[in-house]
Structures are given as C-alpha cells and as structure tokens.
Design a protein around this motif. Structure first.
Motif, mmCIF file in Angstrom:
data_model
loop_
_atom_site.group_PDB
_atom_site.id
_atom_site.type_symbol
_atom_site.label_atom_id
_atom_site.label_comp_id
_atom_site.label_asym_id
_atom_site.label_seq_id
_atom_site.Cartn_x
_atom_site.Cartn_y
_atom_site.Cartn_z
ATOM 1 N N VAL A 292 35.815 33.893 29.408
ATOM 2 C CA VAL A 292 36.695 32.904 28.795
ATOM 3 C C VAL A 292 38.012 32.882 29.536
ATOM 4 O O VAL A 292 38.339 33.802 30.300
ATOM 5 C CB VAL A 292 36.917 33.201 27.292
ATOM 6 N N GLY A 293 38.765 31.797 29.311
ATOM 7 C CA GLY A 293 40.100 31.692 29.900
ATOM 8 C C GLY A 293 40.039 31.508 31.390
ATOM 9 O O GLY A 293 39.140 30.860 31.947
ATOM 10 N N GLU A 294 41.042 32.133 32.028
ATOM 11 C CA GLU A 294 41.149 31.970 33.475
ATOM 12 C C GLU A 294 40.039 32.685 34.221
ATOM 13 O O GLU A 294 39.809 32.437 35.402
ATOM 14 C CB GLU A 294 42.505 32.473 33.966
ATOM 15 N N ASN A 295 39.294 33.529 33.541
ATOM 16 C CA ASN A 295 38.182 34.223 34.196
ATOM 17 C C ASN A 295 37.018 33.286 34.490
ATOM 18 O O ASN A 295 36.090 33.640 35.222
ATOM 19 C CB ASN A 295 37.685 35.376 33.319
ATOM 20 N N THR A 296 37.063 32.093 33.913
ATOM 21 C CA THR A 296 36.009 31.103 34.203
ATOM 22 C C THR A 296 36.381 30.174 35.335
ATOM 23 O O THR A 296 35.567 29.331 35.746
ATOM 24 C CB THR A 296 35.703 30.286 32.948
ATOM 25 N N PHE A 348 39.837 34.628 40.067
ATOM 26 C CA PHE A 348 40.530 35.901 39.785
ATOM 27 C C PHE A 348 39.475 36.996 39.676
ATOM 28 O O PHE A 348 38.675 37.024 38.722
ATOM 29 C CB PHE A 348 41.335 35.792 38.484
ATOM 30 N N VAL A 349 39.463 37.872 40.640
ATOM 31 C CA VAL A 349 38.428 38.906 40.744
ATOM 32 C C VAL A 349 38.997 40.252 40.272
ATOM 33 O O VAL A 349 40.095 40.657 40.683
ATOM 34 C CB VAL A 349 37.917 39.019 42.197
ATOM 35 N N ASP A 350 38.249 40.894 39.422
ATOM 36 C CA ASP A 350 38.622 42.245 38.977
ATOM 37 C C ASP A 350 38.210 43.222 40.063
ATOM 38 O O ASP A 350 37.023 43.289 40.432
ATOM 39 C CB ASP A 350 37.918 42.572 37.660
ATOM 40 N N PRO A 351 39.168 43.991 40.580
ATOM 41 C CA PRO A 351 38.837 44.914 41.685
ATOM 42 C C PRO A 351 37.728 45.893 41.342
ATOM 43 O O PRO A 351 37.024 46.370 42.243
ATOM 44 C CB PRO A 351 40.168 45.634 41.953
ATOM 45 N N ARG A 352 37.523 46.147 40.063
ATOM 46 C CA ARG A 352 36.519 47.134 39.690
ATOM 47 C C ARG A 352 35.105 46.643 39.964
ATOM 48 O O ARG A 352 34.169 47.418 40.087
ATOM 49 C CB ARG A 352 36.641 47.474 38.196
#
Length: 787
Positions: A292-296, A348-352
């Motif tokens: 959801v949000g900016e992660n999409t 926006f990529v999560d480094p993990r």
C-alpha cells in the motif's frame, strides 16, 4: 403482326377442334332452337347427325400491352352465319363488357385494358349467337378461356431475408454455409422468364454460391475468427437463366465465423496497424502489488533488445500502468508479431530485500501488426533519365518500377500526371512502366522535362503513389553555326595590304559535350582578290586587306561570303556575308566619310537610347510650337489693347509708298485713331487724342498743328509711369497740297535718324527734321524706334 399471327394460329386450332369434336356434335346441338337440332328436325327423324355450329379455339392475350389501340384477342364465329348480319354475337363472364369487348357483327374480341399475368392468369367467358331480329339463341351457349401470356416483367426477389448464416473458422474449402432462395413471379412454364441463376456480387474472395441451388460455400480454408469474425456477402439472382437482358435482384447475407480452440494461452498482447505513426500508444499493462501507499509506486522498462529498438515504455503516475508506444515505423510484411519483455520495478526499494529480488517482475507483451492496404512503392528511387533529342516518336526513354508492399502483391498500373506534361511529350505503358517519347524533342527549345509518374493498384486506384522524374534531353548536332551578328566593316581608301578589317565570331545553338570547334574559309563563290581570311584557331577569324588602296568611285561596297563549318558529327555549315564599305579617312586612319549610303557601325543604339532620343525630339517640337503660339498670342494682344496702352512705333520706309495700295495692305483705323486729340494744355492726355485734320492744298497752312501734336505726345509719354524706359517715335501724315511728288502714300513713317531724307515733302521737309531732332533730344535717346 401479332394480330396476324394470332389469326393464323386460331385457324389451325379451329381445324383440330373440328376434327376432335365431330363425335359429340349431336350432344352440343340438342339445346338449339327450332330448325337447329330440336325434336322434330327432319335431320333427327332421319337418324342423321347434326353439325356443330360454333367455330373458334382457345384465345391468348399478351400481358403489359402498351399500345394505344385495343388489342385484338380472337374471333368467335358460327358456321350458320352467312355474313348477312342476321346473327348477333355477345359474350358474358369475367371482364365481359369492361376488359373485353366483342363486335356483334364480326365476332372479333378486343382487350381494352392493360393485363397483368401475375395478378390473373386467365379469364373464363361464355359466348352466345343470337338472331338479331328475335334475340333467340341460334347456338347453345359455350364457355371459352382467354389466357394471359407471360412476358419477363418481374425480377427475382429474396422473400426470406434477411439471411444470417455461420461457419466455423478454419473450415475446409467447399464447406456449406447456408442456402438462399429467390422467387420470380413470371410464368415458370413459359420460356425462361422464371428460370433463376445465382452469383456472388461481393465477397467472392471468401465464399461461392451454387448457380442453380443457391447454396453458399466457403472459398478459402483460412477463415480466422481472431482476424475477422463476420462477412457481408451480396448474392445476386438473375432470371432468363442469366442470359443478356434478364432481370436481377440481390440480397445481403451475413456470415458469422464461429470460434474454435486454435490459440493457446498467451501473455497480454496488443494490436496495431502498420501505418501507425511514431509515438502512437499501442496498449497498457499493469503489475499488481499487494503493498500500500508509496510502496506500490512502480517504474517500467523494456528488457529485450528488439523491444528497446521498436518500442518505448513510460509509466502513468496516476494509474501505475506501463504505456507502450511505437518508437520506429512498423511493417506488417516484414514482421507481423513483436514480442516485448517489460519489467516492473518498485520505486522505493527496501535494502533488506534487494538480494531477494522481490521488488521486480517481468511480463511478455505480444504486439500484433495489422495489415493495411498500402500504395505501391517505386523501386529503385531513381529520378533521372536521358534521351537524345533526335529520338523517334515512341522511343523508350526508361522504365520505372513500383511494387505493392502488401502481402497480396496486387498488380500495379502506371500513368503520367498530365498536369506536369500537358503537351503529352511523353507516354507511359500502363503495365510495364516504360516511358516513351510522344512527340519530337528539341533540346534547343527545352533541355529538361520534369514529369510526375503515378503508380496505383490495378483494382484500387485510390492507392496511388507519385514519383518525380527528371528527363534530360541530350544534344545532337542539328543546328549549323552562324555569324554572331550581320557584320559590317569599313576600309580606308588608302589602306595597306595586311591591314585588319574585321574579326569574325560565330554562334551555334547546339551544345556538344566535347565543346565547339569552328572552321572558317572564304566561300567558293567569293571570287575575291581584295581581302583574305585567317582562321585564328580559337573559333574566330580575321579579315585583312590584300591590295594597296581602294577607290570608292569605282566600287564603294564589297560583299565577302564566309563559310563556317562546325566539328559535328555530322559537320554542318552555313554561309554568312561580311559587308565592307570603302570610306575616306584622314591621315591617322579615322573614318571621315563613306559613300552616299549611310555607314552603319556594328554597335547600334540600344532600344533604350533610341527611345530617349525620340523623347528629346518630341520635347523640342513641343517647345517650338509653344513659342510660336505665345508669339501669336502676344501680337494679338497688342492689337486688341486699349488706345491709351498702345505704343507708337517708328516705321521706316526706304522706298516710295504704294499710294492707295498701302491703305489696302494695312488696317488704317487703328493708326488714325491716334490723331484724336481734344482740348488744350492741362487736359488728360488720354482724352486729348483727336484726328488730325485732312490736309488741304493751301500754301498758307500753319505747321503749328504738327508741333502741337508732337508736344502732346511727349507730355502723354512723360506722365505715363507704366511705360518702359524708352520711347518710340511714330508719325502719321497725309499727303500735303502742292507737293512736287505726284503720288505719295497717305502714311509716311521714318526713324529719328538725322540723315533721313524728307525732300519728298517739299517745303515741309526741313521743319520735319527740326521736330524730329527736338523730340529725340527731349527724350534723351537715339535710335530707339521699332518697326
């Protein structure tokens, strides 16, 4: 003609009917009146047979008769009719008295209305033969039929439409789709008016129809529902078995192509026509993201090499969809399907999770290029041709080639845009594209021609391409060289041998590729011993003198014919004439005079200079006319001025006057008015003018009258401030009495010169000299008279 044929047929049928019905004669005559087969008839008592009385056969009438007169149908007749008019014929039944009329005496039947067999095929009527006097039946009433004969006036009709059929895609050729039927209202038993045949009017590329049964079948085996799911086929039905002149009707049959499972599951694909311009959006795809949000938020990119070259992917920020657009022109004939690998990435990529690769995904998009009917293309695109100007009409200049880029590869036809070749100098073969000459060419008139060639599909002229073609006309040596100008030269009478007279140059309308080379020589007819010609080898020649001195009294003009030849091929020549005039020159050689014929230099005046010279001449003529007009106006003005503004002039006569002829040569009234002085000193000089008294022959005449006159004139001139600073002296006198001269003019004018002789006035001469000196001294001027 119809009436005659019908009469003939009725006669033949009459004979047949008579033979066939002889056996039943008694039965038909049993109901006749007395004397015609009734009981008690002697013929019956004798056991004999009674002859039948009616005479006719079956009648026919053609439908849709359009004549203005009633149409003859046939004739009824009784064999008991002896032609004396005692029998009256009548009819009854369908149409009797309205449609059909009978002549009571002759039994002729006519139709008075236009009949239609499709509405009624026959009419049943009954005939009667009656005695005209008693109105009794002479024959038993008989029934007969008038049949309406058919003509082809009804076209076939499809009464069961609209027709809708279906066929499965990829069905083999000849698969039955459906049957259509057309009906014709014409008589099927008569001729071919109702014999119908079927044909395909539109859609023959995919379907056929049986000409007799109307069964529609497939004509191809590659019907593809995914490409086209329905067809509109036009079927035509024609009567007269399809012969020329038959009537026809048509109907549209909708054929639906049903689907079969012929495509495996595939990734999403898009369709686009091959003519789509660069930048056209062909489709959208979207990657699903459970976040959801900016992660999409996502971005898209093309991963495969082919897709990067042909297509471009952008991201719609509102819908997060990948928009695929065309980046290079498409071509159905080169490649029908393009496979594009599209990759979706999270913004926006999560480094993990970078190493796990969970932030990206790929999909394959198939782009199908749809075929479009494109115009022919010229190959190769050469636009320059050459042809020699002496080519015969119909010679081939070159060939243009164009091909249909579509898969169908339709034949191409060629034409020339006549707006670029209105004079039809060139023609083109419609099938081969060969360009030929249509008229005789001339490079000197037009060295280049620009035309436009059209290439179009043979069955679709709207698909047309244009190509500009430049045709260069190559030169041939078809124009002889000529002298550059009509040369004229001059030679001095004292010319020395070898002196240069003129340099000759030539012009040639041709333009050979190797350049011009001209040769000069004196023409054989020159017969010249006075001049020589030297070819300078630079396409010019020099004329020199060949003798010492010339005498223009003997010959003032020499005509020197010069032959000029070009280098061909073929070599052409012409002869020009140099005119040489013999002139007189000074010691430096400058020409002073030629013969009586004006010497014309070669450098003639330009048209502009001639026009300027003519304008100057016209201006001078106008000025002269203006001056003459002003002078005449001035003289007229002096004559018409008031008496007080006139000036006296001193007119000198050096010879004896003409007596009475002087009074006829001049208008004396204006002169005599100057003597009109009135009053004495102190009066207005303008009012003191009076006529001098007539001289009489009296020796006692006092000279005071002249003195008073002159003094008053002097006072008048002194008081008038408007006169110029000079005076003129003019006197008018009459002939005196006792003059020794027998004949003197009544007008005597002299100047103020002291040497003037007044002896002709006798004793008055010295006194006139004194008055003249007095007047001249008072005015302070000498010799100021005007004449």
């Amino acid at each position: 003609m119809a009436k005659g044929l019908q009469g003939f047929s009725w006669t033949m049928l009459l004979l047949l009917c008579a033979i066939q019905e002889l056996g039943s004669w008694a039965m038909h005559t049993a109901v006749e009146g007395p004397g015609l087969g009734q009981p008690g008839d002697p013929a019956l008592l004798a056991g004999g047979r009674v002859k039948r009385g009616w005479v006719w056969n079956q009648f026919f009438v053609v439908e849709e008769y359009t004549g203005t007169e009633p149409l003859y149908v046939g004739k009824i007749h009784s064999d008991s009719d002896e032609g004396d008019g005692s029998i009256k014929y009548t009819i009854s039944g369908e149409g009797a008295g309205t449609i059909f009329l009978i002549d009571e005496i002759t039994g002729d039947i006519h139709a008075t209305e236009r009949l239609d067999r499709e509405q009624k095929t026959f009419y049943t009527l009954r005939a009667q033969a009656r005695d005209r006097q008693t109105d009794q039946l002479l024959e038993p009433e008989s029934e007969f039929i008038i049949k309406v004969q058919d003509i082809n006036d009804s076209e076939p009709r499809f009464l069961e439409g609209p027709y809708i059929g279906s066929v499965a895609e990829l069905s083999p050729i000849g698969t039955s789709v459906m049957q259509v039927m057309a009906s014709d209202a014409d008589d099927p038993t008569y001729g071919s008016s109702a014999r119908v045949v079927y044909s395909v009017l539109e859609g023959e590329q995919h379907f056929t129809v049986d000409s007799k049964t109307g069964v529609i079948r497939t004509a191809v085996a590659d019907l593809d529902r995914e490409t086209q799911d329905r067809y509109e086929v036009v079927i035509r039905a024609t009567d007269m078995a399809g012969q020329l002149g038959g009537l026809s009707g048509s109907t549209t049959v909708t054929i639906v192509v049903t689907d079969v499972n012929d495509n495996p599951p595939r990734f999403p694909q898009s369709n686009i026509v091959e003519t789509a311009p660069v930048g056209t959006a062909i489709g959208r795809v979207k990657a699903e993201d459970s976040d959801v949000g900016e992660n999409t938020d996502m971005t898209y990119q093309v991963k495969d090499e082919e897709g990067v070259e042909m297509f471009k992917v952008t991201t719609d920020s509102n819908t997060q969809e990948a928009v695929i657009t065309v980046q290079k022109p498409l071509d159905y004939e080169s490649k029908k399907v393009h496979t594009v690998v599209v990759e979706a990435l999270n913004k926006f990529v999560d480094p993990r999770f970078v190493d796990l690769g969970t932030f990206r995904d790929q999909t394959i998009v198939r782009v199908s290029v749809l075929d479009v009917d494109e115009p022919p293309e010229f190959r190769p695109p050469s636009n320059l041709m050459e042809v020699q100007e002496d080519a015969h009409v119909g010679s081939v200049v070159g060939v243009v080639t164009a091909l249909d880029p579509d898969t169908a590869n339709h034949p191409v036809r060629y034409a020339i845009d006549r707006s670029t070749d209105a004079e039809r100098i060139f023609d083109i073969d419609a099938k081969t594209g060969a360009i030929v000459t249509g008229k005789v060419l001339d490079r000197e008139t037009a060295g280049w021609h620009n035309i436009t060639v059209l290439a179009m599909e043979a069955d679709n002229h709207s698909q047309v391409s244009r190509a500009s073609l430049r045709i260069r006309i190559l030169d041939v040596n078809d124009n002889p060289p000529e002298l550059a100008t009509p040369y004229e030269a001059a030679v001095c009478e004292d010319a020395k041998p070898g002196q240069l007279i003129q340099t000759i140059s030539v012009v040639d309308r041709d333009e050979p590729q190797s350049g011009h080379r001209f040769y000069f020589t004196l023409a054989p007819e020159a017969n010249n011993h006075h001049f020589s010609l030297l070819d300078i080898q630079d396409n010019t020649a020099a004329v020199h003198t060949q003798r010492v001195g010339f005498n223009r009294q003997e010959q003032d003009v020499f005509l020197l014919p010069i032959l000029v030849v070009d280098s061909g091929p073929p070599a052409l020549s012409s002869t020009g004439t140099l005119t040489i005039r013999v002139c007189g020159c000074d010691s430096t050689g400058a020409i002073q005079s030629c013969n009586s014929t004006a010497y014309v230099v070669s450098a003639t005046l330009s048209p502009g200079a001639l026009i300027a010279l003519l304008v100057c001449v016209l201006i001078l003529v106008v000025l002269v006319l203006l001056i003459l007009t002003l002078k005449r106006h001035h003289k007229s003005h002096l004559t018409s001025e008031d008496d007080e503004d006139m000036r006296d002039n001193v007119i000198k006569y050096n010879d004896e006057g003409g007596g009475e002829q002087d009074t006829e040569a001049y208008d004396m009234s204006a002169l005599r008015s100057l003597y009109d002085f009135k009053g004495g000193p102190g009066r207005n000089p303008a009012s003191e003018l009076h006529a001098l008294p007539q001289w009489v022959q009296s020796p006692d005449l006092d000279f005071s009258v002249f003195r008073d006159y002159i003094c008053r004139k002097v006072e008048q001139a002194d008081e008038d401030l408007s006169v110029p600073p000079y005076d003129s002296f003019q006197t008018y006198a009459f002939e005196g009495s006792d003059s020794p001269v027998p004949s003197l003019s009544s007008i005597n004018t002299w100047s103020s010169g002291s040497e003037q002789d007044f002896s002709y006035l006798g004793g008055w001469g010295p006194r006139f000299r004194q008055l003249a000196a007095l007047y001249a001294g008072r005015r302070g001027e000498e010799d100021s008279e005007e004449s």
